[in-house]
Each structure stands twice: as C-alpha cells, then as structure tokens.
Enzyme design. Structure first.
Site, PDB file in Angstrom:
ATOM      1  N   GLU A  54      -9.641   3.269   6.363  1.00  0.00           N
ATOM      2  CA  GLU A  54      -9.740   3.678   7.770  1.00  0.00           C
ATOM      3  C   GLU A  54     -10.175   2.518   8.651  1.00  0.00           C
ATOM      4  O   GLU A  54     -10.818   1.582   8.189  1.00  0.00           O
ATOM      5  CB  GLU A  54     -10.688   4.870   7.922  1.00  0.00           C
ATOM      6  CG  GLU A  54     -12.055   4.680   7.283  1.00  0.00           C
ATOM      7  CD  GLU A  54     -13.200   4.623   8.288  1.00  0.00           C
ATOM      8  OE1 GLU A  54     -12.930   4.264   9.458  1.00  0.00           O
ATOM      9  OE2 GLU A  54     -14.338   4.922   7.901  1.00  0.00           O
ATOM     10  N   ASP A 136      -6.458  -4.375  -6.494  1.00  0.00           N
ATOM     11  CA  ASP A 136      -6.334  -4.185  -5.048  1.00  0.00           C
ATOM     12  C   ASP A 136      -6.643  -2.728  -4.710  1.00  0.00           C
ATOM     13  O   ASP A 136      -5.793  -1.854  -4.840  1.00  0.00           O
ATOM     14  CB  ASP A 136      -4.918  -4.558  -4.584  1.00  0.00           C
ATOM     15  CG  ASP A 136      -4.767  -4.469  -3.067  1.00  0.00           C
ATOM     16  OD1 ASP A 136      -5.766  -4.163  -2.387  1.00  0.00           O
ATOM     17  OD2 ASP A 136      -3.654  -4.723  -2.572  1.00  0.00           O
TER      18      ASP A 136
END
Length: 287
Positions: A54, A136
């Site tokens: 976010e 990742d």
C-alpha cells in the site's frame, strides 16, 4: 553477518535494531529458524500472505521513511503495509539477523510498457549454501509467494501462479522474471546482480514517493495476496484475480472505502485519515 563485499558494512542497513520476535509474531512463525532454503521459503510466503502492499502514507503527506525503526513501527507494530522498499528492506534485515547473506539489487519493471520505466524496484539476492535465490516480498499482487532459485530457465508453480526466471542472453549478470499469463510469459522486471548501498535506496525511494510521474503519487493503490487469489485496489477499481484465471472487477464508492480497507486489506484508518484517502480518489463515473 555478511558485509556484502564492496558496498561496505552491513551496519548501514540497521539490522541490529530490528525486533526479530515482533516480526516473527506478525508473520505467525515460531522458531527455531535455521538459515536454510526451506526456512527462507516459509518466511517469504508468510510475509507475502500477511503484510499488504500500500501507498497510503504518501497520500497522507507522511512520506516513506526507510529507517528500520520507522518501518518496523509501521509494518509490525501498527500492522500497516508498505511498498517495495519497506517490504524488502525490512525482510532483508530479518534474513540477515537469522544468518543469511543478503544483497540488495535494483530491478527495472517491464510490464510490456511502451517506454522504459525507471529502475527503482528493490529485490533481494539471498545466498543459501552453494545456491542463490531471488527473494521479493514487495512487488504486490504480481509478485511471487516464494523465492525462486537463481538458475537459467527456473520455472516455479506457486499455487497456480507460474513464474520463470531467465538469464538475459549474452549476459551472466542480467535476469528477467516473468509470470505466465494464458499461453505466454508476461515480463515483470529485469535486474542485474550489482549490489547497492542504503543511500541508493534512499534516493530511489525519494523519487518514487514524490515524483509526479510515479505510479504511487496522486492515487490510491493497494494489493493483498492470499493462497488462491490476488486483490488490487487502483483508485476506485477493485480487481479480484483467482488462481484459476477468473477475474472480477467492480468500482468502490466513498461510503465503503474505510470499511473495505479494514476488512479486505487489514488497514485500519482513523476517520480523518479515511477522509484524506477518499479525497484522493477520482470522481465516481456516472452509471
């Protein structure tokens, strides 16, 4: 703890300041945790499934602070999410505290863009014995659930999302990560194995969190990953993608934003914060 060769002392990454137990509690993982490939997989998967992607602090005018204390307060104690620098920088110091050798690398998102995108995505190279893994946890809903073995042609099915890691032809330092879409490979990003300093992350983070052409300024952007689905909120467009390839799209209205962020993304905003986020949304399209 590894010093990552020419990039200097690991002290620059502030790993000693990480509250390891708070991180493991956030992920719901208990020790002991030996620095093996299986432990790396468990940690990576837990992080990807637990902490959302976010950009709300940019919209709230707070910016993105890459100090370890700030990142762990936000993602661990306040149970918020973040974007690639926060996710992968925090994950890297956890791995280092657990005994892994980690190198921070920069990637250029590809995404079939019509022109080159800036090389501002942070990824991790993790050494485990004689093997190296691409880790990742900060690429959002297109990102992998688990690390990938760095070997030319590696293909990994992760619950219906299939990834391929391939070496760029003619180079021993350049790689491309792709995601299977229908009958073809969709390129996610390109990266090289050149390590980076903490200050490199600070500079790239400043650009991506402030520049008017950044995908994270001036719009609401959240992503959440589950075992069998990926959820993306891009401004008002809410997209649910399931592992079987089915997609559902709808557009959210102001009145549901605060509850939606809490219920679907696990992000609890104050009333005043929610007003700022709603104000950043474009006007609803007339039906």
């Amino acid at each position: 703890m590894a010093d990552n060769g020419s990039i200097g002392s690991p002290a620059q990454w502030q790993a000693d300041r990480l509250d390891v137990q708070a991180y493991l509690d956030r992920l719901g993982i208990a020790g002991p945790l030996e620095p093996t490939a299986e432990t790396l997989r468990r940690l990576h998967r837990a992080h990807a499934l637990t902490i959302p992607f976010e950009n709300l602090d940019i919209l709230l005018g707070r910016g993105i602070d890459l100090d370890v204390d700030a990142m762990q307060d936000k993602l661990l104690r306040r149970r918020r999410g973040g974007y690639c620098y926060e996710h992968n920088m925090l994950f890297a110091v956890l791995l280092e505290r657990l005994g892994y050798e980690v190198t921070r690398l920069y990637a250029r998102p590809l995404l079939n863009a019509p022109k080159p995108l800036p090389r501002t995505h942070l990824v991790l190279s993790v050494a485990v014995g004689d093997e190296t893994y691409l880790a990742d946890v900060g690429f959002g809903d297109d990102g992998p659930l688990e690390p990938l073995l760095v070997a030319d042609g590696t293909v990994c099915d992760q619950g219906g999302w299939v990834y391929r890691l391939a070496r760029v032809q003619g180079s021993d330092k350049e790689w491309v990560l792709s995601l299977r879409r229908e009958d073809d490979w969709f390129p996610l990003y390109w990266y090289t194995t050149t390590p980076h300093h903490h200050i490199d992350c600070v500079v790239a983070n400043w650009y991506i969190s402030t520049h008017s052409h950044s995908p994270f300024t001036g719009r609401v952007f959240l992503e959440d990953i589950a075992e069998d689905r990926r959820l993306n909120l891009n401004h008002r467009k809410l997209t649910l993608t399931r592992s079987d390839g089915t997609v559902e799209v709808r557009y959210v209205v102001d009145e549901e934003v605060r509850e939606l962020l809490d219920r679907q993304f696990g992000i609890e905003l104050t009333e005043d914060e929610a007003k700022v986020v709603i104000a950043a949304l474009p006007e609803p399209e007339e039906s």
